[in-house]
Design an enzyme around this catalytic site. Structure first.
Site, short mmCIF file in Angstrom:
data_model
loop_
_atom_site.label_atom_id
_atom_site.label_comp_id
_atom_site.label_asym_id
_atom_site.label_seq_id
_atom_site.Cartn_x
_atom_site.Cartn_y
_atom_site.Cartn_z
N LYS A 441 46.78 -5.28 63.85
CA LYS A 441 47.13 -5.50 62.46
C LYS A 441 48.49 -4.88 62.24
O LYS A 441 48.75 -3.77 62.69
CB LYS A 441 46.11 -4.80 61.56
CG LYS A 441 45.13 -5.77 60.98
CD LYS A 441 44.39 -5.20 59.79
CE LYS A 441 43.58 -6.30 59.15
NZ LYS A 441 42.19 -6.33 59.50
N LYS A 461 49.40 -14.65 65.49
CA LYS A 461 49.67 -13.80 64.32
C LYS A 461 49.59 -14.63 63.06
O LYS A 461 50.31 -15.61 62.89
CB LYS A 461 51.05 -13.16 64.47
CG LYS A 461 51.45 -12.38 63.22
CD LYS A 461 52.57 -11.42 63.49
CE LYS A 461 52.03 -10.02 63.65
NZ LYS A 461 53.00 -9.03 63.99
N ASP A 558 62.12 -2.98 62.46
CA ASP A 558 60.84 -2.27 62.52
C ASP A 558 60.52 -1.90 63.96
O ASP A 558 59.45 -2.17 64.47
CB ASP A 558 59.73 -3.14 61.89
CG ASP A 558 58.52 -2.30 61.49
OD1 ASP A 558 58.66 -1.05 61.46
OD2 ASP A 558 57.46 -2.88 61.23
#
Ligand SMILES: *[C@@H]1O[C@H](CO)[C@@H](O)[C@H](O)[C@H]1NC(C)=O
Ligand SMILES: *[C@@H]1O[C@H](CO)[C@@H](O)[C@H](O)[C@H]1NC(C)=O
Ligand SMILES: *[C@@H]1O[C@H](CO)[C@@H](O)[C@H](O)[C@H]1NC(C)=O
Length: 748
Positions: A441, A461, A558
């Site tokens: 997740k 995804k 990220d």
């Protein structure tokens, strides 16, 4: 103390747990024995459960529970945060206390001290104050000011204990402070050994100044004997002021899956369930809450798979919190006074197999038989409806595709026609077997395991439907990502955008999961230093390609260990790149909305909102620190601490053994590790201009890797003082290409 409080006159025996982890067996020798257990443990979350487990040998009870905060810089082990220390003995040697164990007002840690002495020892003490402030262990003055020395000056000071279990790992803490004012000609110097092997360098206690020594590797044996004997040049016998002995308890059991805990807590609250539902729902293993069944696996948190609330005097409607138990397979709500209709979410429970309907459920005028049928009929209807929708979409899609095939010329550089990347939602359902298995997740959505028609394993995804973007833009961006290929980037296999709300990306499957998980204590396989460097190099290659090999450059935004995936043979690949683009944030947007993950987020970007590739470099530096130390980006202790804050402090101390992942033991080349630390510190410099580019980082890491090759070790031993290193990473000069500019302290 049992004290026969229940009149049964039977000594109970039970287990005590901290959270999901076994702490100790509690056993009494007689009704008046007081059992006191002490543990030093790092809280894994905001709430600590202490659980007394009834094993069928009497009702567990507890008379008092005390919690004391402790400075995390003391009582450390080689096993990191997952290990707790169980008190074995705490001796006030040659104590002045007359009446047994006790506490002292000036003990900031409020420990209980027990007097201990031997007939072959003499006691010595001082009335002067002893400075305990620089020694983190802070023994109270009554305890530290008394010491023992052997009655016969040439004898050895000795004490011993035996282990109840030969696998127990012990740590001893020996406190020393010189209490006699020595003449110039006098010297007190001694060696400390354990079962005949030396524990520390020869030691000279300082006058009125406390020092605590402890073993750096745990002690494992059946019998333990600590001997303190004077060195040849010492004119005085050895002394010993205080002893503490601890046993290591590994605390690596996983608590129940958090979403399941929240759901079952809500259920408990909604229905005011009158059961002994306390602590962790599934743990300790095989002692889950009454009415719950859990599924345990070695590397994942336990999941709740069955909930039985039959005959529990429940009333009201069926609580929606039940739907949050996403692994639920069996639900029994029979013999309650629930009202209302069977809610839709029960049909949506993916793996629900068993449902006992309630007498009062549904409308009162339909027969009992009908009610049982309700959810099934409803499911069949909704499946039919979905099928109709799918067929419609599929038809439309079919037509659209054939149009595209004709209209779309094969652009240069694209070897595969776009239709081969496009999957319909029903194909996605097939691939994932109806989203059967969640494998991860992330911020952008949930990842499911899938299998293509040809048997190839994939990760699917499902992007969260929060995007404001329409399917056209999604398609454009997704196709663009399909053209980005590099061996260290997780490759795309396809996508699906049947529906505005269902945007799906299909990636290659990475068998060893993500680096964060692989590095954590949960994983029994320890990555060697070379493997860690190789992973860092792989990830740096991937990022360097995104920054310098793509036009326009792609900034990941990220980068974190959870976004670095490992293949079967531990090759690292970057995942989730370009997702910010997929989410349609144009450039202005990109600068307005700060994206990233706590612990990895570049503070400069956060402050100035000006995004550039150096933000990824910062995050990469944090990942590198995780690889070096085996610790997470945010250290969980009594207070949360950023890894950078911690390592800056540790680097100043210069003790590599405190920095490096203890699981590496001493299987690493110190100069290679120091260099890697230097690179990480450069990456995480506070301003982006000071940080190197990914190309420089990559070159430096490769250099590190070469240093680690055993045959070349001697070439790189650096004897420059530590100063140069500290200067290096705190300097405000921009980072230069010159590889000599990364220096490292002399390994201690
Ligand atoms: C109970 O056991 C403890 C520990 O063995 C012992 O010190 C104590 O004297 C015993 N008390 C009685 C009443 O037997
Ligand atoms: C639920 O528990 C009751 C007893 O409390 C038992 O009779 C029933 O069979 C259980 N239901 C399931 C599905 O196991
Ligand atoms: C139904 O629940 C009540 C308590 O709420 C209990 O007394 C009764 O035995 C239960 N009946 C059955 C058939 O389980």
């Amino acid at each position: 103390m049992y004290g026969n409080y229940d009149g049964e006159n039977k000594l109970p025996e039970f287990d005590i747990y901290v959270g999901a982890n076994f702490w100790s067996l509690v056993k009494f020798r007689n009704a008046s024995e007081q059992v006191v257990l002490e543990i030093i443990s790092i809280a894994q979350s905001d709430v600590i459960y202490v659980c007394l487990v009834n094993k069928g040998s009497g009702t567990p009870f507890i008379s008092a529970l005390e919690l004391r905060p402790l400075n995390s810089s003391i009582y450390n082990t080689e096993f990191g945060e997952s290990a707790s220390l169980l008190l074995f003995e705490r001796w006030d040697i040659a104590s002045s206390a007359l009446n047994g164990s006790g506490r002292y007002v000036d003990d900031i840690y409020d420990r209980i001290w027990s007097p201990y002495s031997s007939s072959t020892w003499d006691s010595i003490s001082t009335s002067s104050a002893i400075d305990v402030n620089t020694d983190g262990y802070r023994a109270p003055s009554e305890v530290i000011k008394t010491a023992a020395r052997p009655r016969n000056g040439s004898d050895t000071l000795e004490f011993s204990w035996s282990s109840n279990d030969p696998s127990w790992k012990f740590y001893v803490y020996l406190y020393f402070a010189e209490v006699e004012h020595l003449k110039k000609t006098q010297l007190r110097k001694f060696n400390v050994s354990w079962n005949g092997s030396p524990l520390f360098e020869p030691f000279v206690p300082s006058y009125l100044y406390a020092t605590t020594l402890s073993n750096s590797k745990s002690l494992v044996a059946n019998e333990h004997r600590i001997s303190i004997h004077k060195t040849a040049d010492s004119t005085l016998p050895p002394i010993l002021n205080v002893v503490e002995i601890y046993v290591v308890r590994q605390m690596d059991a996983l608590p129940t899956f958090e979403q399941d805990v929240d759901a079952v807590m809500d259920i408990k609250e909604d229905y005011r369930v009158q059961r002994n539902w306390m602590g962790d729902p599934c743990e300790p293993k095989n002692y889950s809450w009454e009415g719950l069944k859990c599924n345990y696996s070695t590397s994942f948190p336990p999941r709740i798979v069955s909930l039985n609330l039959s005959s529990s005097s429940l009333s009201g409607i069926i609580a929606s919190s039940i739907s949050n138990l996403s692994s639920l397979e069996s639900l029994d709500l029979s013999n309650n006074t629930l009202t209302g209709s069977v809610p839709q979410f029960l049909e949506e429970l993916r793996s629900l197999k068993y449902f006992v309907d309630d007498q009062n459920l549904s409308n009162s005028d339909t027969s009992n038989k009908n009610k049982v049928v309700v959810p099934i009929v409803a499911s069949v209807l909704s499946v039919l409806a979905l099928l109709v929708v799918f067929i419609l979409i599929w038809k439309l899609r079919k037509r659209k595709q054939s149009d595209e095939e004709i209209n779309k010329p094969n652009k240069e550089g694209r070897t595969v026609a776009s239709k081969n990347w496009q999957y319909t939602y029903s194909e996605v359902l097939n691939i994932t077997n109806n989203f059967e298995m969640v494998i991860g997740k992330g911020g952008f959505g949930t990842v499911y395991f899938g299998k293509m028609k040809d048997g190839k394993q994939v990760a699917v995804k499902m992007l969260s439907p929060s995007s404001s973007q329409g399917p056209t833009e999604f398609q454009t961006e997704a196709e663009l990502l399909m053209t980005v290929h590099h061996k260290n980037l997780v490759s795309f296999i396809g996508y699906c955008d049947d529906d505005d709300n269902k945007m799906v990306l299909i990636y290659e499957y990475m068998a060893n999961g993500n680096l964060k998980h692989y590095l954590s204590d949960i994983n029994p396989d320890c990555l060697s230093w070379e493997k860690r460097l190789q992973i860092a190099i792989d990830a740096a290659e991937g990022l360097d390609y995104l920054h310098h090999g793509c036009k326009p450059p792609i900034i990941h935004r990220d980068v974190k260990s959870a976004n670095i995936l490992l293949s079967e043979d531990l090759e690292a690949k970057i995942a989730d790149f370009g997702l910010c683009k997929v989410f349609g944030n144009d450039k202005q947007n990109a600068e307005a909305v700060v994206m990233g993950t706590t612990g990895y987020l570049d503070p400069e970007y956060y402050k100035l909102r000006h995004l550039n590739e150096k933000s990824d470099v910062y995050s990469f530096g944090i990942v590198l620190l995780e690889l070096i130390t085996g610790r997470p980006a945010v250290l969980k202790g009594k207070i949360l601490m950023h890894i950078l804050e911690w390592i800056t402090h540790e680097v100043e101390r210069g003790d590599l053994s405190r920095i490096i992942d203890p699981r590496l033991q001493d299987k690493y080349d110190a100069s290679s590790v120091w260099k890697a630390i230097g690179i990480a510190m450069a990456c995480t410099a506070s301003t982006s201009i000071q940080r190197p580019t990914m190309s420089v980082v990559l070159a430096e890491l490769k250099h590190c890797f070469k240093m680690d090759l055993p045959s070349q070790n001697h070439i790189f031993v650096d004897s420059r003082p530590r100063q140069s290193y500290t200067e290096f990473y705190s300097s405000s000069e921009p980072y230069s290409m010159d590889s000599d500019s990364i220096t490292h302290p002399f390994p201690r």
